[in-house]
Design a protein around this motif. Structure first.
Motif, PDB file in Angstrom:
ATOM      1  N   GLU A 403       0.838  -1.187   0.000  1.00 11.64           N
ATOM      2  CA  GLU A 403       0.000   0.000   0.000  1.00 11.64           C
ATOM      3  C   GLU A 403       0.879   1.245   0.000  1.00 11.64           C
ATOM      4  N   LEU A 404       2.078   1.061   0.462  1.00  6.61           N
ATOM      5  CA  LEU A 404       2.947   2.221   0.622  1.00  6.61           C
ATOM      6  C   LEU A 404       3.919   2.367  -0.538  1.00  6.61           C
ATOM      7  N   THR A 405       3.768   1.511  -1.549  1.00  7.38           N
ATOM      8  CA  THR A 405       4.733   1.531  -2.638  1.00  7.38           C
ATOM      9  C   THR A 405       4.548   2.758  -3.528  1.00  7.38           C
ATOM     10  N   ASP A 406       5.608   3.486  -3.729  1.00  2.97           N
ATOM     11  CA  ASP A 406       5.593   4.568  -4.707  1.00  2.97           C
ATOM     12  C   ASP A 406       5.704   3.952  -6.093  1.00  2.97           C
ATOM     13  N   VAL A 407       4.990   4.534  -7.051  1.00  2.00           N
ATOM     14  CA  VAL A 407       4.955   3.935  -8.380  1.00  2.00           C
ATOM     15  C   VAL A 407       5.389   4.942  -9.450  1.00  2.00           C
ATOM     16  N   LEU A 408       6.328   4.512 -10.285  1.00  2.00           N
ATOM     17  CA  LEU A 408       6.746   5.303 -11.439  1.00  2.00           C
ATOM     18  C   LEU A 408       6.495   4.465 -12.694  1.00  2.00           C
ATOM     19  N   VAL A 409       5.669   4.977 -13.593  1.00  2.00           N
ATOM     20  CA  VAL A 409       5.401   4.270 -14.837  1.00  2.00           C
ATOM     21  C   VAL A 409       6.191   4.935 -15.954  1.00  2.00           C
ATOM     22  N   MET A 410       6.943   4.136 -16.711  1.00  2.00           N
ATOM     23  CA  MET A 410       7.708   4.701 -17.825  1.00  2.00           C
ATOM     24  C   MET A 410       7.051   4.297 -19.131  1.00  2.00           C
ATOM     25  N   THR A 411       6.891   5.240 -20.024  1.00  2.00           N
ATOM     26  CA  THR A 411       6.393   4.850 -21.336  1.00  2.00           C
ATOM     27  C   THR A 411       7.149   5.559 -22.441  1.00  2.00           C
ATOM     28  N   ALA A 412       7.446   4.806 -23.499  1.00  2.00           N
ATOM     29  CA  ALA A 412       8.160   5.350 -24.647  1.00  2.00           C
ATOM     30  C   ALA A 412       7.183   5.842 -25.697  1.00  2.00           C
ATOM     31  N   THR A 413       5.894   5.650 -25.463  1.00  2.00           N
ATOM     32  CA  THR A 413       4.906   6.170 -26.401  1.00  2.00           C
ATOM     33  C   THR A 413       4.557   7.567 -25.932  1.00  2.00           C
ATOM     34  N   PRO A 414       4.944   8.583 -26.687  1.00  2.00           N
ATOM     35  CA  PRO A 414       4.542   9.913 -26.252  1.00  2.00           C
ATOM     36  C   PRO A 414       3.018   9.964 -26.255  1.00  2.00           C
ATOM     37  N   ILE A 415       2.450  10.331 -25.147  1.00  2.00           N
ATOM     38  CA  ILE A 415       0.998  10.312 -25.038  1.00  2.00           C
ATOM     39  C   ILE A 415       0.479  11.738 -25.193  1.00  2.00           C
ATOM     40  N   PRO A 416      -0.450  11.949 -26.117  1.00  2.00           N
ATOM     41  CA  PRO A 416      -0.971  13.303 -26.321  1.00  2.00           C
ATOM     42  C   PRO A 416      -1.621  13.835 -25.046  1.00  2.00           C
ATOM     43  N   ARG A 417      -1.551  15.141 -24.904  1.00  4.72           N
ATOM     44  CA  ARG A 417      -2.065  15.778 -23.698  1.00  4.72           C
ATOM     45  C   ARG A 417      -3.489  15.355 -23.358  1.00  4.72           C
ATOM     46  N   THR A 418      -4.341  15.333 -24.393  1.00  2.74           N
ATOM     47  CA  THR A 418      -5.745  15.010 -24.150  1.00  2.74           C
ATOM     48  C   THR A 418      -5.888  13.609 -23.575  1.00  2.74           C
ATOM     49  N   LEU A 419      -5.089  12.707 -24.096  1.00  5.45           N
ATOM     50  CA  LEU A 419      -5.147  11.329 -23.610  1.00  5.45           C
ATOM     51  C   LEU A 419      -4.636  11.216 -22.189  1.00  5.45           C
ATOM     52  N   VAL A 420      -3.602  11.980 -21.884  1.00  9.73           N
ATOM     53  CA  VAL A 420      -3.081  11.935 -20.524  1.00  9.73           C
ATOM     54  C   VAL A 420      -4.202  12.300 -19.566  1.00  9.73           C
ATOM     55  N   LEU A 421      -4.963  13.328 -19.949  1.00 10.21           N
ATOM     56  CA  LEU A 421      -6.038  13.810 -19.092  1.00 10.21           C
ATOM     57  C   LEU A 421      -7.113  12.742 -18.911  1.00 10.21           C
ATOM     58  N   THR A 422      -7.427  12.000 -19.976  1.00  8.97           N
ATOM     59  CA  THR A 422      -8.529  11.055 -19.876  1.00  8.97           C
ATOM     60  C   THR A 422      -8.087   9.692 -19.365  1.00  8.97           C
ATOM     61  N   GLN A 423      -6.937   9.217 -19.841  1.00  8.49           N
ATOM     62  CA  GLN A 423      -6.565   7.847 -19.501  1.00  8.49           C
ATOM     63  C   GLN A 423      -5.570   7.762 -18.343  1.00  8.49           C
ATOM     64  N   TRP A 424      -4.893   8.846 -18.068  1.00  9.57           N
ATOM     65  CA  TRP A 424      -3.861   8.801 -17.041  1.00  9.57           C
ATOM     66  C   TRP A 424      -4.115   9.840 -15.976  1.00  9.57           C
ATOM     67  N   GLY A 425      -5.382  10.263 -15.893  1.00  9.82           N
ATOM     68  CA  GLY A 425      -5.711  11.397 -15.038  1.00  9.82           C
ATOM     69  C   GLY A 425      -5.314  11.237 -13.588  1.00  9.82           C
ATOM     70  N   GLU A 426      -5.062  10.026 -13.131  1.00  9.83           N
ATOM     71  CA  GLU A 426      -4.730   9.865 -11.717  1.00  9.83           C
ATOM     72  C   GLU A 426      -3.235  10.063 -11.456  1.00  9.83           C
ATOM     73  N   MET A 427      -2.467  10.306 -12.525  1.00 11.08           N
ATOM     74  CA  MET A 427      -1.018  10.377 -12.347  1.00 11.08           C
ATOM     75  C   MET A 427      -0.446  11.767 -12.598  1.00 11.08           C
ATOM     76  N   ASP A 428       0.688  12.027 -11.960  1.00 13.04           N
ATOM     77  CA  ASP A 428       1.489  13.197 -12.308  1.00 13.04           C
ATOM     78  C   ASP A 428       2.376  12.816 -13.484  1.00 13.04           C
ATOM     79  N   VAL A 429       2.850  13.814 -14.208  1.00 13.61           N
ATOM     80  CA  VAL A 429       3.591  13.520 -15.428  1.00 13.61           C
ATOM     81  C   VAL A 429       4.951  14.218 -15.452  1.00 13.61           C
ATOM     82  N   SER A 430       5.982  13.472 -15.786  1.00 20.95           N
ATOM     83  CA  SER A 430       7.292  14.053 -16.108  1.00 20.95           C
ATOM     84  C   SER A 430       7.619  13.679 -17.545  1.00 20.95           C
ATOM     85  N   ARG A 431       8.246  14.608 -18.247  1.00 22.04           N
ATOM     86  CA  ARG A 431       8.558  14.337 -19.651  1.00 22.04           C
ATOM     87  C   ARG A 431      10.032  14.540 -19.944  1.00 22.04           C
TER      88      ARG A 431
END
Ligand code: ADP
Ligand code: MG
Length: 684
Positions: A403-431
């Motif tokens: 429950e206490l695990t910090d999570v970092l997801v890495m993706t090589a697919t640049p995700i368009p802003r709109t998609l980040v908002l809809t599909q990844w809305g629960e995450m913060d983003v670094s680019r």
């Protein structure tokens, strides 16, 4: 248990009258689901307005029109294979109605005055309606629908069947509370949910924009509230403040021997802030292949180890896990273990013991890392590579390990802003927006296929200078046989010209043969690789500096960008030659010139999203976004941002959704089946 008023929405289509197994299955096919709600959300693509009443003289060929006419002649067919012809007039001109099945007495006696509606066509100067969709007495215009929705259909399914089912489905919608803010509704002059749904699905006139907008906003708000609920829940679970002394990190950077790029530094700063805060980290690290994500992940993991905890990195495949393991082992001052399905027997049980007692503090692996049988001493940080194919619900599961695990997801697919908002809305983003220094640029140029002889000479010169070349031929599913033949023909031609140095790899080959060819290319024995898109993933040959793509106009932007990413991996300058048909349409032209002019994956992703509706970004072939039925995130981008703010304000004031509006929004979440959010709310 209490009766649930939403039950009728989620019952099978076959509970509707006139919808048996056959029709039910056909509707389910087009609507994407077999329940009443799926039908309700199956929107028409256009409308036919039967009130269009031109005179025959003015009726446009190709359009649907309703004509007020009188029957002046009836021509029986000469034989059974010919149709009946009924000649009609309205005083301005004559028209012919054509029928294969005809009941003269019942349908249209001589002299009858009729309203006839259907598609007007023109044959040799005569206006013809073949099989009019509606024929009613002129004095009973109300018996013809004024406006008819045109739903996407499939063979064997008729508009009338959908219309009949739809009318019943609409009648099943229970009375629902209004979930939108009253001020917003006034400002936008939106109708209620059921009014909008009726106006769109059982219209008495062509519905205005407002109805579509209202429904789109319903779906977008449900989506944004659901993401915010899940996110809020994840955040309020305390994380742990993790701080390191920097010793391991420093050693790693020393071994590495380069300095971080500006965006690596920024991303690492953001990650460190997450690690050292009490909140839990849920962060997405985006960057093209080669932008240096792995290094960032390693440095983050080392900080966790410095703090005395464990860190894990999960890759989507065994091959990639091994690759990461090699990279990390080379740079890490702390030993790194490998756990995949392939690690068995005594080695496995030893490793499991060490993970449990904490002797192993860094581990790389596949999803085997998160199986029941794997226990950790104190897993504080998990890095997930290439998770973009998973949805919110799956990502949530991962948190269960710790429950206490910090999570970092890495993706090589640049995700368009709109998609980040809809599909990844629960995450913060670094680019990561730039490539590390020392990596060559890729010069991209466009060439017509007509210039093949010159191209072949240029490529031959490159080969003679020692370059390695990818030669990509398109492989599109529908014309696979033809495409495969084209790729094989190209291979034969190049082989004849260039000899043994040429190899061929495609998806229909015996995997052993293909792997041998790819290995020869990696070793440098094969110098020119003719391939279909199998090289898109997982082929890494830094020495290859030339990429030729045939029929580039047939590829999507994101795919071309991924392909091009195969070159420019070493220090030498690289070249990407996009070969296209002499004549290409405007959208293809735009794709190709954009690609020529930029290497920025984020710019390309945003544009690709706009051009294709996000079709392939997530690896789904259908256009439109997974999960959206009423909204189109491109057309309704403004509404999406509005919903994002609306959700934030709502949950800011009423985090548990207990106010009157909050309770109504809970109903909205149920209508749109936001399961993870509902569970989160229920868990309190
Ligand atoms: P990604 O994981 O984003 O695909 P990698 O982390 O594998 O990228 O990095 C790609 C290559 O660039 C590796 O060879 C890596 O050593 C190198 N690299 C990463 N960061 C830098 C940097 N700051 N300076 C120089 N080279 C770097
Ligand atoms: Mg990598």
């Amino acid at each position: 248990m209490d009766y649930d008023p939403l039950t009728p929405l989620f019952s099978p289509l076959t509970t509707l009258k006139g919808v048996g197994l056959t029709v039910g299955a056909l509707i389910a096919k087009v609507a994407g689901g077999e329940r009443v709600v799926d039908l309700l959300f199956h929107l028409p693509e256009s409308y036919v307005d039967r009130r269009q009443r031109p005179t025959i003289a003015r009726a446009q060929a190709g359009q649907i029109a309703t004509l007020a006419v009188e029957v002046v002649r009836i021509e029986p067919p000469a034989n059974t294979r010919q149709p009946w012809r009924v000649v009609v007039t309205d005083g301005t001109a004559f028209a012919e109605l054509v029928f294969f099945r005809f009941n003269r007495e019942k349908q249209m006696p001589m002299g009858a005055k009729l309203l006839v509606s259907g598609k007007v066509e023109e044959f040799g100067g005569r206006r013809v309606i073949a099989h009019p969709e509606h024929v009613v007495p002129a004095d009973r215009p109300e018996s013809m629908p004024a406006v008819e929705p045109v739903w996407p259909l499939t063979g064997g399914l008729w508009p009338r069947q959908v219309g009949n089912a739809m009318a019943q489905a609409l009648a099943r919608v229970p009375s629902l509370p209004e979930w939108h803010d009253a001020a917003l509704l006034r400002r936008e002059t939106w109708p209620s949910f059921i009014e909008a749904l009726r106006a769109v699905q059982a219209p008495t006139e062509v519905p205005g924009q407002k109805c579509r907008e209202r429904l789109a906003y319903d779906e977008l708000l449900a989506d944004q509230v659901a993401l915010a609920v899940v996110r809020g829940r994840l955040r309020t679970r305390p994380g742990r403040a993790l701080a390191g002394d920097g010793v391991l990190r420093e050693k790693a950077l020393e071994r590495f021997g380069f300095t971080l790029t500006p965006s690596q530094t920024t991303a690492l700063g953001e990650i460190d802030a997450d690690l050292s805060s009490e909140r839990r980290m849920l962060r997405l690290l985006q960057g093209d292949v080669g932008s240096g994500k792995t290094l960032v992940a390693l440095l983050a993991m080392l900080r966790v180890v410095e703090a005395g905890k464990q860190a894990a990195l999960m890759a989507p495949t065994e091959v990639l896990a091994k690759q990461h393991h090699r990279t990390l082992s080379r740079l890490s001052p702390e030993p790194v273990a490998l756990l995949t399905g392939g690690v068995k027997g005594r080695a496995r049980s030893a490793l499991l013991r060490q993970l449990k007692d904490g002797a192993v503090r860094m581990v790389v692996g596949t999803h085997a890392l998160f199986q029941e049988s794997v226990e950790y001493h104190d897993l504080a940080f998990a890095v997930i590579d290439e998770q973009h194919r998973f949805g919110v619900d799956q990502r949530l599961l991962l948190g269960r390990k710790g429950e206490l695990t910090d999570v970092l997801v890495m993706t090589a697919t640049p995700i368009p802003r709109t998609l980040v908002l809809t599909q990844w809305g629960e995450m913060d983003v670094s680019r990561l927006t730039e490539k590390p220094p020392g990596r060559g640029r890729v010069r991209t140029s466009l060439h017509s296929l007509g210039t093949m002889p010159e191209l072949l000479e240029a490529v031959t010169r490159k080969l003679d200078d020692g370059a390695q070349v990818y030669w990509i031929c398109p492989l599109v599913a529908e014309s696979e046989v033809v495409d495969l033949a084209a790729a094989e023909a190209r291979y034969a031609e190049l082989r004849e010209r260039l000899g043994e140095r040429v190899g061929l790899a495609h998806g229909r080959q015996d995997p052993a043969v293909r792997d041998a060819t790819l290995a020869a290319f990696a070793r440098g024995d094969c110098r020119l690789l003719v391939a279909t898109t199998v090289v898109e993933v997982g082929v890494d040959v830094p020495a290859a500096t030339v990429m030729v793509i045939e029929h580039a106009e047939r590829f999507g932007l994101a795919q071309l960008h991924q392909l091009r990413g195969r070159v420019g991996r070493g220090a030498a300058a690289s070249f990407c030659l996009l070969l296209h048909e002499e004549w290409v349409n405007d959208s293809a032209k735009r794709r190709l010139t954009l690609l020529r002019d930029t290497e920025d994956g984020f710019v390309i992703a945003d544009e690709d999203f706009r051009l294709r509706g996000g079709g392939d970004v997530l690896g789904t072939k259908q256009s439109g976004l997974p999960g959206f039925r009423l909204a189109d995130p491109i057309e309704h981008e403004g509404l999406l941002h509005m919903a994002n703010r609306d959700a934030a304000v709502l949950l800011g004031n009423d985090p548990k959704l207990t106010s009157e509006r909050g309770r109504a929004v809970r109903v909205l979440l149920r209508v749109f089946e936001k399961a993870a959010a509902m569970q989160t709310l229920a868990a309190g």
